[in-house]
Scaffold this active site. Structure first.
Site, PDB file in Angstrom:
ATOM      1  N   GLY A   7       7.196  33.545  -0.838  1.00  0.00           N
ATOM      2  CA  GLY A   7       8.193  32.848   0.054  1.00  0.00           C
ATOM      3  C   GLY A   7       8.437  31.730  -0.878  1.00  0.00           C
ATOM      4  O   GLY A   7       7.902  30.686  -0.539  1.00  0.00           O
ATOM      5  N   SER A   8       9.140  31.673  -1.940  1.00  0.00           N
ATOM      6  CA  SER A   8       9.242  30.626  -2.965  1.00  0.00           C
ATOM      7  C   SER A   8      10.643  30.076  -2.968  1.00  0.00           C
ATOM      8  O   SER A   8      11.382  30.034  -3.869  1.00  0.00           O
ATOM      9  CB  SER A   8       9.135  30.957  -4.611  1.00  0.00           C
ATOM     10  OG  SER A   8       7.767  31.752  -4.430  1.00  0.00           O
ATOM     11  N   ALA A  10      12.313  26.317  -1.083  1.00  0.00           N
ATOM     12  CA  ALA A  10      12.076  24.825  -1.147  1.00  0.00           C
ATOM     13  C   ALA A  10      10.636  24.512  -1.255  1.00  0.00           C
ATOM     14  O   ALA A  10      10.383  23.831  -2.405  1.00  0.00           O
ATOM     15  CB  ALA A  10      12.894  23.889  -0.055  1.00  0.00           C
ATOM     16  N   ASN A 103       6.961  25.797   9.928  1.00  0.00           N
ATOM     17  CA  ASN A 103       6.875  25.340  11.355  1.00  0.00           C
ATOM     18  C   ASN A 103       7.081  26.247  12.208  1.00  0.00           C
ATOM     19  O   ASN A 103       7.265  27.426  12.000  1.00  0.00           O
ATOM     20  CB  ASN A 103       8.491  24.623  11.377  1.00  0.00           C
ATOM     21  CG  ASN A 103       8.332  23.054  10.651  1.00  0.00           C
ATOM     22  OD1 ASN A 103       7.321  22.676  10.531  1.00  0.00           O
ATOM     23  ND2 ASN A 103       9.431  22.796  10.013  1.00  0.00           N
ATOM     24  N   LYS A 185       3.607  18.723  16.137  1.00  0.00           N
ATOM     25  CA  LYS A 185       4.800  19.150  15.110  1.00  0.00           C
ATOM     26  C   LYS A 185       6.067  20.125  15.724  1.00  0.00           C
ATOM     27  O   LYS A 185       7.215  19.772  15.654  1.00  0.00           O
ATOM     28  CB  LYS A 185       4.629  19.785  13.550  1.00  0.00           C
ATOM     29  CG  LYS A 185       5.713  20.006  12.601  1.00  0.00           C
ATOM     30  CD  LYS A 185       5.037  19.471  11.465  1.00  0.00           C
ATOM     31  CE  LYS A 185       6.216  19.187  10.647  1.00  0.00           C
ATOM     32  NZ  LYS A 185       6.480  20.136   9.441  1.00  0.00           N
ATOM     33  N   ASN A 193      15.193  18.568  15.591  1.00  0.00           N
ATOM     34  CA  ASN A 193      15.976  19.362  14.808  1.00  0.00           C
ATOM     35  C   ASN A 193      17.074  20.083  15.932  1.00  0.00           C
ATOM     36  O   ASN A 193      18.328  20.263  15.522  1.00  0.00           O
ATOM     37  CB  ASN A 193      15.023  20.497  14.473  1.00  0.00           C
ATOM     38  CG  ASN A 193      14.214  20.056  13.146  1.00  0.00           C
ATOM     39  OD1 ASN A 193      14.115  19.076  13.032  1.00  0.00           O
ATOM     40  ND2 ASN A 193      14.056  21.192  12.397  1.00  0.00           N
ATOM     41  N   SER A 256      16.028  19.839   9.086  1.00  0.00           N
ATOM     42  CA  SER A 256      16.292  21.076   8.492  1.00  0.00           C
ATOM     43  C   SER A 256      17.310  22.169   9.098  1.00  0.00           C
ATOM     44  O   SER A 256      17.941  22.777   8.692  1.00  0.00           O
ATOM     45  CB  SER A 256      15.098  21.816   7.885  1.00  0.00           C
ATOM     46  OG  SER A 256      14.256  22.131   9.194  1.00  0.00           O
ATOM     47  N   GLU A 268      15.255  28.726  12.917  1.00  0.00           N
ATOM     48  CA  GLU A 268      13.946  28.877  13.439  1.00  0.00           C
ATOM     49  C   GLU A 268      13.662  28.749  14.948  1.00  0.00           C
ATOM     50  O   GLU A 268      12.757  28.830  15.433  1.00  0.00           O
ATOM     51  CB  GLU A 268      12.710  28.178  12.843  1.00  0.00           C
ATOM     52  CG  GLU A 268      12.626  28.520  11.403  1.00  0.00           C
ATOM     53  CD  GLU A 268      11.690  27.751  10.518  1.00  0.00           C
ATOM     54  OE1 GLU A 268      11.636  26.455  10.405  1.00  0.00           O
ATOM     55  OE2 GLU A 268      10.954  28.374   9.933  1.00  0.00           O
TER      56      GLU A 268
HETATM   57  P1  NAD Z   1      13.623  28.052   2.241  1.00  0.00           P
HETATM   58  O1  NAD Z   1      14.939  28.401   3.271  1.00  0.00           O
HETATM   59  O2  NAD Z   1      13.946  27.016   1.037  1.00  0.00           O
HETATM   60  O3  NAD Z   1      13.216  29.363   1.789  1.00  0.00           O
HETATM   61  C1  NAD Z   1      12.679  30.578   2.480  1.00  0.00           C
HETATM   62  C2  NAD Z   1      13.082  31.733   2.177  1.00  0.00           C
HETATM   63  O4  NAD Z   1      14.475  31.925   1.841  1.00  0.00           O
HETATM   64  C3  NAD Z   1      12.652  31.816   0.568  1.00  0.00           C
HETATM   65  O5  NAD Z   1      12.275  33.099   0.337  1.00  0.00           O
HETATM   66  C4  NAD Z   1      14.059  31.546  -0.272  1.00  0.00           C
HETATM   67  O6  NAD Z   1      13.925  32.243  -1.421  1.00  0.00           O
HETATM   68  C5  NAD Z   1      15.033  32.291   0.590  1.00  0.00           C
HETATM   69  N1  NAD Z   1      16.246  31.395   0.579  1.00  0.00           N
HETATM   70  C6  NAD Z   1      16.640  30.376   0.433  1.00  0.00           C
HETATM   71  N2  NAD Z   1      17.882  30.137   0.216  1.00  0.00           N
HETATM   72  C7  NAD Z   1      18.196  31.488  -0.093  1.00  0.00           C
HETATM   73  C8  NAD Z   1      19.843  31.725  -0.452  1.00  0.00           C
HETATM   74  N3  NAD Z   1      20.789  31.118  -0.577  1.00  0.00           N
HETATM   75  N4  NAD Z   1      20.003  33.029  -0.269  1.00  0.00           N
HETATM   76  C9  NAD Z   1      18.806  33.978  -0.547  1.00  0.00           C
HETATM   77  N5  NAD Z   1      17.621  33.696   0.030  1.00  0.00           N
HETATM   78  C10 NAD Z   1      17.323  32.149  -0.088  1.00  0.00           C
HETATM   79  O7  NAD Z   1      12.645  27.522   3.366  1.00  0.00           O
HETATM   80  P2  NAD Z   1      11.725  26.160   3.256  1.00  0.00           P
HETATM   81  O8  NAD Z   1      12.704  25.070   3.529  1.00  0.00           O
HETATM   82  O9  NAD Z   1      10.879  26.196   2.004  1.00  0.00           O
HETATM   83  O10 NAD Z   1      10.886  26.223   4.577  1.00  0.00           O
HETATM   84  C11 NAD Z   1       9.729  27.131   4.653  1.00  0.00           C
HETATM   85  C12 NAD Z   1       8.783  27.017   5.874  1.00  0.00           C
HETATM   86  O11 NAD Z   1       8.347  25.717   5.686  1.00  0.00           O
HETATM   87  C13 NAD Z   1       9.970  26.983   7.048  1.00  0.00           C
HETATM   88  O12 NAD Z   1       9.021  27.378   8.327  1.00  0.00           O
HETATM   89  C14 NAD Z   1      10.125  25.461   7.499  1.00  0.00           C
HETATM   90  O13 NAD Z   1      10.419  25.292   8.811  1.00  0.00           O
HETATM   91  C15 NAD Z   1       8.778  24.794   6.868  1.00  0.00           C
HETATM   92  N6  NAD Z   1       8.921  23.441   6.621  1.00  0.00           N
HETATM   93  C16 NAD Z   1       9.920  22.985   5.740  1.00  0.00           C
HETATM   94  C17 NAD Z   1      10.159  21.650   5.236  1.00  0.00           C
HETATM   95  C18 NAD Z   1      11.027  21.524   4.249  1.00  0.00           C
HETATM   96  O14 NAD Z   1      11.413  20.233   4.053  1.00  0.00           O
HETATM   97  N7  NAD Z   1      12.061  22.504   3.563  1.00  0.00           N
HETATM   98  C19 NAD Z   1       9.312  20.922   5.741  1.00  0.00           C
HETATM   99  C20 NAD Z   1       8.329  21.100   6.407  1.00  0.00           C
HETATM  100  C21 NAD Z   1       8.055  22.415   7.011  1.00  0.00           C
END
Ligand code: NAD
Length: 307
Positions: A7-8, A10, A103, A185, A193, A256, A268
């Site tokens: 899961g790559s 952000a 989260n 958290k 949120n 978020s 979420e």
């Molecule tokens: P994210 O939405 O950036 O990524 C999650 C998945 O969604 C990845 O596989 C990504 O490639 C996909 N994705 C993202 N945008 C897309 C699009 N436009 N089209 C298709 N696929 C897409 O998630 P995140 O922010 O990295 O969060 C991951 C976990 O970490 C969650 O549980 C989040 O609550 C937690 N978290 C996030 C943050 C933050 O600042 N981002 C901080 C603390 C915890």
């Protein structure tokens, strides 16, 4: 350490970048075609605390991978966790450690359906990140990333991950009680949120309302009652004060979940207030805040046409 990031988005890209820079052998796994193609063609561009860099890093879809890894960091959204575990189960060996920093609540139970509890490492992170475009992300913070083995009799796995992260500038910290940290958290996410998303405001604006203390106290009381049934003691007043202090630090930031809705992406909520509403019902507790907040967020998803 040989590491996969399952899961790559952000955070996955941010952590993957820091770990590769720190000398680890890192592979990114994802499903989003445009993002995968952009990273294959131009590398991964990450701006860490304002400093931009581009790296070449392997990326592929989980089903294409035949390699195994010492450690797999999961960075899907909560609702993508089970699907990701299904897609990577062919590369999970009896020694693979899985680290989960998502989260939300209940993830250790889901992961334990796929690997032994001794190999599960749970944690929380205060680093933040965002996707600017396919292949382009920003990542901010200075930590800490708190982790602990899910099995209280195991410590070595989490200690190794802590050391690796510390060596990469991710400020890894061994947590003596990750269950508590996760619930606390969840209180942050289940108040700020959810409420900022419903009220369409930022955290500073939310904490300037006359209603915030009563709302926070109501929500946290419901979280605290369910946490207690899991052996976690969340003091309501202490948590409400912690929320206030956190809000003062982050200020005019949109959380978020607010951004998910703005970008028409599912939230979420079912893994936060939704868990508390469901568990309360099962246990015979009243949880009107959690139930209504979950319904309102789902209603907002419906209005925005989010599937
Ligand atoms: P994210 O939405 O950036 O990524 C999650 C998945 O969604 C990845 O596989 C990504 O490639 C996909 N994705 C993202 N945008 C897309 C699009 N436009 N089209 C298709 N696929 C897409 O998630 P995140 O922010 O990295 O969060 C991951 C976990 O970490 C969650 O549980 C989040 O609550 C937690 N978290 C996030 C943050 C933050 O600042 N981002 C901080 C603390 C915890």
């Amino acid at each position: 350490m040989k590491i996969a990031i399952a899961g790559s988005g952000a955070l996955g890209c941010g952590f993957g970048y820091m770990m590769q820079k720190g000398g680890n052998d890192v592979t990114l796994l994802d499903f989003w075609e445009d993002h995968i193609n952009a990273i294959k063609e131009n590398g991964l561009s990450v701006t860490v605390n304002g400093k931009e860099d581009t790296i070449i890093i392997p990326i592929g879809k989980p089903e294409e991978i035949t390699d195994t890894f010492d450690t797999i960091f999961i960075f899907t959204k909560s609702m993508g966790l089970r699907h990701m575990l299904e897609e990577i189960k062919h590369i999970l060996t009896e020694d693979t450690k899985v680290v989960c920093l998502l989260n939300g609540l209940g993830h250790a139970n889901t992961i334990s359906e796929y690997i032994p509890k001794k190999n599960i490492i749970m944690g929380t992170t205060v680093w933040t990140g965002g996707l600017d475009a396919p292949g382009k992300t920003h990542f901010m913070g200075e930590g800490p990333v708190e982790v602990q083995n899910s099995d209280e009799n195991e410590e070595e796995g989490a200690r190794q991950v802590v050391k690796m992260m510390a060596d990469c500038g991710l400020n890894g910290v061994y947590s003596p009680d990750v269950h508590f940290t996760t619930w606390r958290k969840a209180c942050v996410n289940g108040t700020m949120n959810a409420l900022c998303s419903i009220l369409d405001c930022n955290i500073k604006e939310l904490f300037e309302t006359a209603q915030i203390d009563e709302l926070n106290r109501g929500i946290v009381s419901e979280f605290s009652r369910v946490a207690e049934t899991e052996g976690v003691r969340l003091d309501v007043e202490e948590t409400v004060n912690y929320l206030k202090a956190t809000a003062e630090k982050v200020g005019g930031h949109y959380p978020s979940m607010h951004q998910d809705l703005k970008n028409k992406r599912p939230t979420e909520i079912d893994f936060l207030n939704g868990v508390v509403a469901k568990e309360s019902e099962l246990k015979g507790f009243e949880a009107p805040y959690s139930k209504q907040i979950t319904q309102l967020i789902h209603a907002k998803e419906d209005i925005l046409g989010i599937k």
